[in-house]
Design an enzyme around this catalytic site. Structure first.
Site, PDB file in Angstrom:
ATOM      1  N   TYR A  84       0.831  -1.209   0.000  1.00  0.00           N
ATOM      2  CA  TYR A  84       0.000   0.000   0.000  1.00  0.00           C
ATOM      3  C   TYR A  84       0.866   1.260   0.000  1.00  0.00           C
ATOM      4  O   TYR A  84       0.573   2.227  -0.697  1.00  0.00           O
ATOM      5  CB  TYR A  84      -0.935  -0.004   1.211  1.00  0.00           C
ATOM      6  CG  TYR A  84      -1.710   1.271   1.381  1.00  0.00           C
ATOM      7  CD1 TYR A  84      -2.827   1.534   0.590  1.00  0.00           C
ATOM      8  CD2 TYR A  84      -1.324   2.224   2.321  1.00  0.00           C
ATOM      9  CE1 TYR A  84      -3.532   2.717   0.733  1.00  0.00           C
ATOM     10  CE2 TYR A  84      -2.029   3.402   2.471  1.00  0.00           C
ATOM     11  CZ  TYR A  84      -3.131   3.645   1.677  1.00  0.00           C
ATOM     12  OH  TYR A  84      -3.824   4.820   1.816  1.00  0.00           O
ATOM     13  N   GLU A 108       3.550   2.292  15.135  1.00  0.00           N
ATOM     14  CA  GLU A 108       4.436   2.071  13.984  1.00  0.00           C
ATOM     15  C   GLU A 108       3.632   1.702  12.745  1.00  0.00           C
ATOM     16  O   GLU A 108       3.887   2.216  11.662  1.00  0.00           O
ATOM     17  CB  GLU A 108       5.450   0.972  14.310  1.00  0.00           C
ATOM     18  CG  GLU A 108       6.382   0.623  13.171  1.00  0.00           C
ATOM     19  CD  GLU A 108       7.376   1.732  12.827  1.00  0.00           C
ATOM     20  OE1 GLU A 108       7.902   1.710  11.705  1.00  0.00           O
ATOM     21  OE2 GLU A 108       7.633   2.608  13.662  1.00  0.00           O
ATOM     22  N   TYR A 167      -3.034  -0.997   9.860  1.00  0.00           N
ATOM     23  CA  TYR A 167      -3.454  -1.526   8.571  1.00  0.00           C
ATOM     24  C   TYR A 167      -4.766  -2.289   8.720  1.00  0.00           C
ATOM     25  O   TYR A 167      -4.948  -3.052   9.673  1.00  0.00           O
ATOM     26  CB  TYR A 167      -2.386  -2.477   8.008  1.00  0.00           C
ATOM     27  CG  TYR A 167      -2.744  -3.048   6.661  1.00  0.00           C
ATOM     28  CD1 TYR A 167      -2.599  -2.287   5.501  1.00  0.00           C
ATOM     29  CD2 TYR A 167      -3.252  -4.328   6.541  1.00  0.00           C
ATOM     30  CE1 TYR A 167      -2.944  -2.802   4.257  1.00  0.00           C
ATOM     31  CE2 TYR A 167      -3.595  -4.849   5.303  1.00  0.00           C
ATOM     32  CZ  TYR A 167      -3.443  -4.085   4.165  1.00  0.00           C
ATOM     33  OH  TYR A 167      -3.790  -4.593   2.952  1.00  0.00           O
ATOM     34  N   VAL A 168      -5.663  -2.061   7.772  1.00  0.00           N
ATOM     35  CA  VAL A 168      -6.912  -2.809   7.648  1.00  0.00           C
ATOM     36  C   VAL A 168      -6.998  -3.285   6.205  1.00  0.00           C
ATOM     37  O   VAL A 168      -6.721  -2.524   5.279  1.00  0.00           O
ATOM     38  CB  VAL A 168      -8.132  -1.932   8.006  1.00  0.00           C
ATOM     39  CG1 VAL A 168      -9.439  -2.675   7.750  1.00  0.00           C
ATOM     40  CG2 VAL A 168      -8.059  -1.466   9.461  1.00  0.00           C
ATOM     41  N   GLY A 186     -13.487   1.334   5.480  1.00  0.00           N
ATOM     42  CA  GLY A 186     -14.736   2.075   5.384  1.00  0.00           C
ATOM     43  C   GLY A 186     -15.799   1.622   6.371  1.00  0.00           C
ATOM     44  O   GLY A 186     -16.936   2.087   6.330  1.00  0.00           O
ATOM     45  N   GLY A 190     -15.042   1.573   9.804  1.00  0.00           N
ATOM     46  CA  GLY A 190     -14.667   2.095  11.111  1.00  0.00           C
ATOM     47  C   GLY A 190     -13.637   1.280  11.863  1.00  0.00           C
ATOM     48  O   GLY A 190     -13.380   1.548  13.040  1.00  0.00           O
ATOM     49  N   GLY A 226     -10.277   0.989  11.286  1.00  0.00           N
ATOM     50  CA  GLY A 226      -9.062   1.758  11.546  1.00  0.00           C
ATOM     51  C   GLY A 226      -9.273   2.704  12.724  1.00  0.00           C
ATOM     52  O   GLY A 226      -8.427   2.798  13.623  1.00  0.00           O
ATOM     53  N   ASN A 261      -0.125  10.596   1.531  1.00  0.00           N
ATOM     54  CA  ASN A 261      -1.293   9.812   1.941  1.00  0.00           C
ATOM     55  C   ASN A 261      -2.391  10.735   2.496  1.00  0.00           C
ATOM     56  O   ASN A 261      -2.712  10.711   3.680  1.00  0.00           O
ATOM     57  CB  ASN A 261      -0.878   8.757   2.967  1.00  0.00           C
ATOM     58  CG  ASN A 261      -1.922   7.694   3.158  1.00  0.00           C
ATOM     59  OD1 ASN A 261      -3.069   7.842   2.748  1.00  0.00           O
ATOM     60  ND2 ASN A 261      -1.526   6.611   3.794  1.00  0.00           N
ATOM     61  N   TYR A 276      -6.846  11.028  10.166  1.00  0.00           N
ATOM     62  CA  TYR A 276      -6.203  11.299  11.448  1.00  0.00           C
ATOM     63  C   TYR A 276      -6.649  12.651  12.016  1.00  0.00           C
ATOM     64  O   TYR A 276      -6.927  12.782  13.201  1.00  0.00           O
ATOM     65  CB  TYR A 276      -4.685  11.260  11.320  1.00  0.00           C
ATOM     66  CG  TYR A 276      -4.132   9.924  10.917  1.00  0.00           C
ATOM     67  CD1 TYR A 276      -4.688   8.740  11.377  1.00  0.00           C
ATOM     68  CD2 TYR A 276      -3.045   9.831  10.058  1.00  0.00           C
ATOM     69  CE1 TYR A 276      -4.184   7.507  11.007  1.00  0.00           C
ATOM     70  CE2 TYR A 276      -2.518   8.602   9.686  1.00  0.00           C
ATOM     71  CZ  TYR A 276      -3.097   7.447  10.161  1.00  0.00           C
ATOM     72  OH  TYR A 276      -2.589   6.230   9.795  1.00  0.00           O
TER      73      TYR A 276
END
Length: 157
Positions: free
Chosen positions: A26, A83, A86-87, A93, A95, A97, A124, A131
């Protein structure tokens, strides 16, 4: 969807490495991954230098957060450094993360930590917006420096 969490165990080294590689794809950094199941076992589970929490959807691991403690001399207490987060694409989409970050926030508060922090690649924008929506603020006045490989070996001489 039933969302649960579990801490990784030594037997999960292969799953952790799978997620590390998926994250690296990714981030367009797969060529930088040199971690192995053995190094993950050693550094996370034997030397206890990091922790991993999986997020599960209906009992299946669909994402992870790898984190460790750092220390703020200004706060006089430890913090948590995230660190990796990841999902898997098919579960984004929903929720998960945000749920992982909230879980880490809860762990930080339970442990008496002074902060939760992480880095994000400048390109990103989707993650940056995500965030910021949770109250995270960029540390624009700080630049991360890194010494690795031959430069690290030379520095150590």
């Amino acid at each position: 969807m039933d969302i649960t969490y579990r801490y990784a165990e030594k037997k999960d080294a292969g799953l952790i490495l799978y997620f590390v590689r998926e994250l690296a794809v990714y981030e367009k950094l797969l060529d930088e991954v040199v971690a192995t199941e053995e190094s993950i076992e050693e550094w996370i589970f034997e030397k206890k230098k990091a922790e991993v929490i999986f997020v599960q959807a209906d009992g299946k691991e669909v994402g992870y957060a790898l984190f460790f403690h750092n220390f703020s001399t200004f706060l006089g207490r430890a913090g948590i450094y995230l660190e990796d987060l990841y999902v898997t694409p098919e579960y984004r989409g929903h929720g998960l993360g945000k749920a992982l970050i909230k879980k880490l926030g809860s762990i930080a508060v339970e442990r008496g930590c002074g902060r939760l922090e992480w880095s994000c690649l400048d390109w990103n924008t989707k993650s940056i917006e995500f965030y910021r929506s949770m109250g995270a603020k960029p540390m624009d006045e700080w630049t991360v420096y890194r010494v690795t490989g031959d430069a690290l070996n030379e520095l150590a001489k």
